[in-house]
Scaffold this motif. Structure first.
Motif, PDB file in Angstrom:
ATOM      1  N   HIS A 117      28.464  39.593  52.043  1.00 18.93           N
ATOM      2  CA  HIS A 117      27.549  38.311  52.907  1.00 18.93           C
ATOM      3  C   HIS A 117      28.387  37.282  51.730  1.00 18.93           C
ATOM      4  N   LEU A 118      29.236  37.411  50.658  1.00 15.14           N
ATOM      5  CA  LEU A 118      29.894  36.154  50.101  1.00 15.14           C
ATOM      6  C   LEU A 118      31.121  36.158  50.327  1.00 15.14           C
ATOM      7  N   ALA A 119      32.293  36.872  50.818  1.00  6.62           N
ATOM      8  CA  ALA A 119      33.437  36.989  50.719  1.00  6.62           C
ATOM      9  C   ALA A 119      34.116  36.681  52.354  1.00  6.62           C
ATOM     10  N   LEU A 120      35.303  36.099  52.351  1.00  7.08           N
ATOM     11  CA  LEU A 120      35.683  35.121  53.914  1.00  7.08           C
ATOM     12  C   LEU A 120      36.298  36.418  54.679  1.00  7.08           C
ATOM     13  N   PRO A 121      35.721  36.497  56.294  1.00  7.44           N
ATOM     14  CA  PRO A 121      36.070  37.694  56.416  1.00  7.44           C
ATOM     15  C   PRO A 121      37.426  38.368  56.188  1.00  7.44           C
ATOM     16  N   THR A 122      38.353  37.362  55.415  1.00  6.48           N
ATOM     17  CA  THR A 122      39.919  37.836  55.660  1.00  6.48           C
ATOM     18  C   THR A 122      40.211  38.332  54.892  1.00  6.48           C
ATOM     19  N   ALA A 123      39.464  38.189  53.219  1.00  3.67           N
ATOM     20  CA  ALA A 123      39.921  38.927  52.535  1.00  3.67           C
ATOM     21  C   ALA A 123      40.730  40.000  52.578  1.00  3.67           C
ATOM     22  N   SER A 124      41.482  40.094  51.954  1.00  2.00           N
ATOM     23  CA  SER A 124      42.890  41.464  52.116  1.00  2.00           C
ATOM     24  C   SER A 124      43.724  41.952  50.889  1.00  2.00           C
ATOM     25  N   ARG A 125      43.154  40.579  50.038  1.00  2.00           N
ATOM     26  CA  ARG A 125      43.990  41.222  48.734  1.00  2.00           C
ATOM     27  C   ARG A 125      43.048  41.655  47.530  1.00  2.00           C
ATOM     28  N   LEU A 126      43.027  42.835  47.224  1.00  2.00           N
ATOM     29  CA  LEU A 126      42.088  42.605  46.357  1.00  2.00           C
ATOM     30  C   LEU A 126      42.229  43.006  44.390  1.00  2.00           C
ATOM     31  N   LEU A 127      41.645  42.299  43.763  1.00  2.00           N
ATOM     32  CA  LEU A 127      43.167  42.695  42.292  1.00  2.00           C
ATOM     33  C   LEU A 127      42.045  43.661  41.080  1.00  2.00           C
ATOM     34  N   VAL A 128      41.936  44.445  40.916  1.00  2.43           N
ATOM     35  CA  VAL A 128      40.900  45.736  39.841  1.00  2.43           C
ATOM     36  C   VAL A 128      41.488  45.861  38.559  1.00  2.43           C
ATOM     37  N   PHE A 129      40.612  45.255  37.917  1.00  5.02           N
ATOM     38  CA  PHE A 129      40.453  45.154  36.284  1.00  5.02           C
ATOM     39  C   PHE A 129      39.560  46.767  35.776  1.00  5.02           C
ATOM     40  N   GLY A 130      40.213  47.824  35.382  1.00  7.40           N
ATOM     41  CA  GLY A 130      40.016  48.761  35.178  1.00  7.40           C
ATOM     42  C   GLY A 130      40.358  49.959  36.040  1.00  7.40           C
ATOM     43  N   THR A 131      40.340  51.508  35.238  1.00  5.02           N
ATOM     44  CA  THR A 131      41.170  52.313  36.489  1.00  5.02           C
ATOM     45  C   THR A 131      40.101  53.949  35.959  1.00  5.02           C
ATOM     46  N   GLY A 132      38.770  53.441  36.049  1.00  4.53           N
ATOM     47  CA  GLY A 132      37.638  54.441  35.881  1.00  4.53           C
ATOM     48  C   GLY A 132      37.078  54.519  37.420  1.00  4.53           C
ATOM     49  N   PRO A 133      35.909  55.473  37.120  1.00  3.80           N
ATOM     50  CA  PRO A 133      35.601  55.920  38.422  1.00  3.80           C
ATOM     51  C   PRO A 133      34.901  54.677  39.046  1.00  3.80           C
ATOM     52  N   GLN A 134      34.310  53.543  38.574  1.00  5.44           N
ATOM     53  CA  GLN A 134      33.836  52.504  38.749  1.00  5.44           C
ATOM     54  C   GLN A 134      34.940  51.418  39.434  1.00  5.44           C
TER      55      GLN A 134
END
Length: 327
Positions: A117-134
């Motif tokens: 409901h928040l992000a642009l429909p075209t959002a394709s680049r994800l930045l993740v902080f963390g390497t655990g299960p979440q």
């Protein structure tokens, strides 16, 4: 009680797309997260217990979570737990479930619902902080609601961060691992900071899934079109995002009551006077039912985890398990 089933394979019973759907259905049906019971904490040994009871419709349940900060040094999870599901009328126990697996499923699913409901429909680049299960759960969940093409992961451990990027590539995603270089710690710190800053400036989606107690990146670098989800903390003095980002953003929370007592990402700028309570655009039910107007800056979803979310997903798992088991 002797025949009480133990249900462990929650993701097999409730794929993340189904978890997103049942959470959205609950909120769209008129459920008010502001009325949900808050979690309670109790000291235990070198950590604490978190007790999360909930009741709604045909079911009730309680998740008991242990938080042991010293466990990673023992090679054990920092957070562990179990979930007990009851019949809503008679309060007869129905099943026991893996509490960590439940948390690892419902939290990314809730973030994915917000991102839908928040992000642009075209959002394709994800930045993740963390390497655990979440962190991994967020990669899987967010690709269900947006056309992810590239993942950049930031972690403290070089081996785990590189392995995380490899798992992303196995999904068909382009992936980059950013981590300190143990061979050159003095220069690597500055170099890593520059790389992270560049990644923040390019990201359409940012998922903060860490135990950090201080902001992970300068919020001023976040694009106006970006959406940030912060799920790593539920303590009023810990946060993953800074005042700059919160001030610029349209901020959505699970519930105002929970956020005002547990979400340090918001409690700290509220205490400092950087924002007022009126800065919060609304809760997740407001978002799902179209009662929030999105501004021109970044969008932020701050999650602390609530017991009703566990109940909804646990009930879906139990119903599917019952269907598969048959009469």
């Amino acid at each position: 009680m002797s025949g009480l089933p133990y249900i462990g394979d929650l993701e097999g019973l409730v794929p993340v797309s189904r978890a997103v759907a049942v959470l959205e259905e609950t909120l769209a049906s008129g459920f008010d997260p502001e009325q949900a019971q808050a979690r309670t904490a109790a000291p235990a040994g070198q950590g604490e217990f978190l007790l999360m009871p909930a009741a709604a419709g045909r079911y009730a349940g309680v998740k008991v979570v242990s938080v042991a900060p010293g466990n990673p040094a023992r090679g054990l999870p920092r957070i562990q737990g179990a979930y007990l599901l009851f019949d809503g009328d008679s309060l007869t126990p129905l099943a026991v479930m893996d509490g960590l697996a439940l948390t690892s499923l419902r939290t990314p699913a809730l973030s994915a619902l917000a991102v839908r409901h928040l992000a642009l429909p075209t959002a394709s680049r994800l930045l993740v902080f963390g390497t655990g299960p979440q962190a991994w759960g967020h990669v899987l969940a967010l690709r269900e609601v947006r056309p992810l093409e590239r993942v950049t992961v930031v972690g403290r451990d070089p081996g785990r961060t590189a392995a995380f990027a490899d798992r992303c590539r196995a999904l068909g995603l382009a992936a980059e691992a950013l981590h300190p270089d143990p061979a050159a710690p003095g220069t690597a710190s500055r170099g890593l900071g520059d790389l992270v800053a560049s990644a923040v400036g390019k990201a359409d989606l940012i998922a903060c899934c860490t135990t950090s107690r201080t902001p992970l990146f300068p919020g001023k670098l976040t694009r106006d079109s970006a959406t940030v989800v912060a799920v790593g903390s539920h303590e009023p003095d810990a946060r993953e995002i800074d005042d700059d980002l919160v001030t610029r953003a349209t901020v959505v929370v699970e519930s105002r009551a929970a956020a005002s007592s547990e979400a340090g990402d918001l409690v700290i700028p509220l205490r400092g006077g950087t924002i007022t309570s009126g800065h919060l655009a609304g809760n997740l039910a407001d978002l799902v039912t179209g009662r929030i107007t999105l501004g021109g800056g970044p969008r932020v979803f701050k999650s602390v985890g609530m017991a009703w979310e566990d109940l909804v997903v646990a009930a879906a798992a139990y119903e599917e398990w019952t269907r598969q088991e048959g009469p």
